[in-house]
Structure formats: C-alpha cells, structure tokens
Design an enzyme around this catalytic site. Structure first.
Site, short mmCIF file in Angstrom:
data_model
loop_
_atom_site.label_atom_id
_atom_site.label_comp_id
_atom_site.label_asym_id
_atom_site.label_seq_id
_atom_site.Cartn_x
_atom_site.Cartn_y
_atom_site.Cartn_z
N CYS A 62 0.69 -1.17 0.07
CA CYS A 62 -0.02 0.10 -0.13
C CYS A 62 0.85 1.16 0.01
O CYS A 62 1.40 1.35 0.91
CB CYS A 62 -0.79 -0.09 1.15
N CYS B 236 0.02 3.66 2.71
CA CYS B 236 0.54 3.31 4.27
C CYS B 236 1.96 3.62 4.29
O CYS B 236 2.39 3.89 5.36
CB CYS B 236 0.41 1.80 4.23
#
Length: 99
Positions: A24, A27
């Site tokens: 991600c 993230c």
C-alpha cells in the site's frame, strides 16, 4: 503482530491501531507520521501496526476494507476510526479528545 491483540486493546491505555499492508503506497506515506506521533504521545497512547495480509482475521473482525485505516481503541471499544492518510496534527487532536 506480537502479543495478544484483544489483551492489548482491552487494556487501560488507549491504543491507536494502524491497519496497513506492505503493498500500500498511502500506508508507506502514513508510516513516518505514525513514528513521529509515537515519540510525541509516548506513554499516553500505545500504537500498534497490524498488517492486514498477515492478520486477516483481525482485519475482518473490524471490517477493514481499505488501508491505511486507523482506529483508536479505549478499553476495548473503538472511539474513533478513519481510513486514508492522517496528518500528525489530526491524530494528536483525536488522541487529546479521547485521553
């Protein structure tokens, strides 16, 4: 995840959980913000990271569908939750409201 998730979030100290994934991009942007935050709120709030791919049962239990998702637990209950990258200032404010 080291330790027992339920035991951690049910404790007396509030817990900010960062549900994330290795793949991600957002993230990865959230990660340094969380590290800075941890230094600032040391002792007031415990911060843990949960990789949703390695801890699918926990992610499913809390209905995590997008990452990053941050959730603040207080004595086992979610008192705040938000998906997407959050700024340190936003997180400090949320923590102040709930501690």
């Amino acid at each position: 995840m080291k330790g027992d998730f339920n035991k951690i979030v049910n404790g007396k100290t509030p817990v900010l959980v960062d549900f994330h994934a290795e793949w991600c991009g957002p993230c990865k942007a959230q990660s340094p913000i969380i590290k800075e935050l941890a230094k600032e709120v040391n002792g007031k709030v415990r911060i843990i990271k949960i990789d949703i791919d390695k801890n699918q049962a926990i992610a499913q239990r809390y209905g995590v569908r997008g990452v990053p998702t941050l959730a603040l637990f207080k004595e086992g209950k979610i008192v705040w939750r938000q998906s997407g990258v959050q700024s340190k200032a936003q997180l400090v404010g949320i923590i102040a409201q709930h501690t």
